[in-house]
Design an enzyme around this catalytic site. Structure first.
Site, PDB file in Angstrom:
ATOM      1  N   ASP A 207       0.814  -1.224   0.000  1.00  0.00           N
ATOM      2  CA  ASP A 207       0.000   0.000   0.000  1.00  0.00           C
ATOM      3  C   ASP A 207       0.852   1.281   0.000  1.00  0.00           C
ATOM      4  O   ASP A 207       0.656   2.165   0.856  1.00  0.00           O
ATOM      5  CB  ASP A 207      -0.919   0.031   1.229  1.00  0.00           C
TER       6      ASP A 207
ATOM      7  N   GLU B 241     -11.459  -0.092  -3.348  1.00  0.00           N
ATOM      8  CA  GLU B 241     -10.618   0.419  -2.245  1.00  0.00           C
ATOM      9  C   GLU B 241      -9.402   1.131  -2.833  1.00  0.00           C
ATOM     10  O   GLU B 241      -9.233   1.232  -4.047  1.00  0.00           O
ATOM     11  CB  GLU B 241     -10.168  -0.725  -1.329  1.00  0.00           C
TER      12      GLU B 241
HETATM   13  O1  FUB Z   1      -3.196  -3.619   3.470  1.00  0.00           O
HETATM   14  C1  FUB Z   1      -4.489  -3.905   3.952  1.00  0.00           C
HETATM   15  C2  FUB Z   1      -5.505  -3.619   2.902  1.00  0.00           C
HETATM   16  O2  FUB Z   1      -5.226  -4.381   1.735  1.00  0.00           O
HETATM   17  C3  FUB Z   1      -5.512  -2.197   2.404  1.00  0.00           C
HETATM   18  O3  FUB Z   1      -6.156  -1.319   3.263  1.00  0.00           O
HETATM   19  C4  FUB Z   1      -6.190  -2.381   1.097  1.00  0.00           C
HETATM   20  O4  FUB Z   1      -6.098  -1.283   0.248  1.00  0.00           O
HETATM   21  C5  FUB Z   1      -5.497  -3.611   0.579  1.00  0.00           C
HETATM   22  O5  FUB Z   1      -4.281  -3.305  -0.051  1.00  0.00           O
END
Ligand code: FUB
Length: 326
Positions: A16, A223
């Site tokens: 991320d 997301e």
């Molecule tokens: O790293 C945890 C979660 O996985 C993140 O918040 C999302 O965007 C995905 O990458």
């Protein structure tokens, strides 16, 4: 030698990546994946992150440095678990780390911690930002000084639990022919002490101006939002989750509505795909992660970058993350 498309660090797992340029250096704010043998599930329980390390590079060709622990869960009074994908912003003469985590009731909220240095250590605020919810904050400072936070994520990120302004632990996604769940946005105060507006929803529409549908999994929001500005146009990019694409939509207004424009990157190895886009010394770069190093273990990710190019009409050239190996 360029580190392009190779893991930036290998001594810890990182994911991320939110990349920024501060004082002519590159700083990368990633999540820190902890290895374990637990199972994956749709609630994201495998992502058990507990702290943040800030990475930095003196130039795009330089070695990437891990500047050590910048913030740990044990030092944040309101957090119970899972410090997920963070971002950072420079404002009010300080550096602010902005991060999601579960509060004591297990609900994802967004918190803030500050430092005099871009690499921390960061001192957390006592409580999360009042009114904030869900995951994956992206903090964007516009040319007029206004600061916007975009965020939200489905499934483990709980966006489906917030169809109203009350948390519903049993919330579900809309039916496939209904409008998709939309990402969140709010203005932030200049000193990062709170939200400066209500949380509102960002509209993402198709070429006919119609909201993307929940069943349009190749294009709808899941997301990992990011915002950047190129030639005066606002580019809102994100992960489609279930179909594993990084895609983007554009607008002349940072609050939208945004029109879907295309794909930035084809799927990487691993379930999640999460990115940031930054300009450095006249070139544009995409920072992302994959699970190539761990052989495809979803919660053992490594951060990479590659150059991002635009066509003359402002569209982004789609990247195949493994084209250099073919
Ligand atoms: O790293 C945890 C979660 O996985 C993140 O918040 C999302 O965007 C995905 O990458």
């Amino acid at each position: 030698m360029s580190k392009e498309r190779t893991p930036l660090v290998t001594h810890i797992f990182t994911a991320d990546p939110s990349a920024h340029v501060f004082n002519d250096k590159l700083y990368i704010y990633p999540s820190h994946d902890l290895p374990h043998d637990g199972e994956d599930n749709d609630n994201g329980d495998e992502y058990v992150m507990e702290d943040y390390h800030v990475l930095s590079m003196d130039s795009i060709d330089a070695e990437c440095v891990d500047n050590g622990e910048a913030l740990n869960m044990r030092d944040v009074p309101w957090v119970s678990n899972q410090m997920w994908a963070p971002d950072a912003v420079y404002t009010n003469g300080k550096y602010y780390l902005v991060f999601p985590a579960r509060d004591k009731d297990g609900i994802f909220r967004i918190g803030v911690a500050e430092s005099e240095s871009p690499v921390g250590p960061f001192k957390p605020q006592e409580n999360y930002l009042e009114g904030s919810f869900s995951i994956d904050p992206c903090v964007f400072k516009d040319d007029d000084g206004k600061i916007y936070m975009y965020n939200g994520g489905l499934w483990g990120g709980q966006l489906q639990c917030w169809k109203t302004d009350k948390f519903d632990p049993n919330g579900t996604e809309p039916a496939k022919d209904e409008p998709a769940l939309e990402p969140l946005c709010a203005e932030l105060k200049e000193d990062m002490s709170g939200l400066a507006s209500e949380v509102f929803r960002i509209k993402i529409v198709d070429e006919n101006g119609e909201p993307l549908k929940a069943g349009d999994e190749d294009r709808r929001y899941f997301e990992g939002p990011w915002m950047h500005k190129y030639n005066g146009l606002y580019y809102f990019s994100y992960s489609t989750g279930t179909t594993h694409y990084l895609v983007y939509a554009t607008s002349t207004d940072p609050k939208g509505p945004f029109t879907y424009r295309g794909r930035i990157m084809e799927p990487v190895i691993g379930w999640t795909t999460h990115h940031s886009i930054v300009e450095y010394h006249g070139k544009w770069y995409l920072f992302y992660h994959d699970c190539e190093l761990s052989g495809g273990i979803n919660h053992r990710r490594t951060v990479k970058f590659t150059e991002l190019k635009y066509n003359e009409d402002g569209t982004i050239v789609t990247i195949d993350p493994y084209s250099h190996k073919k």
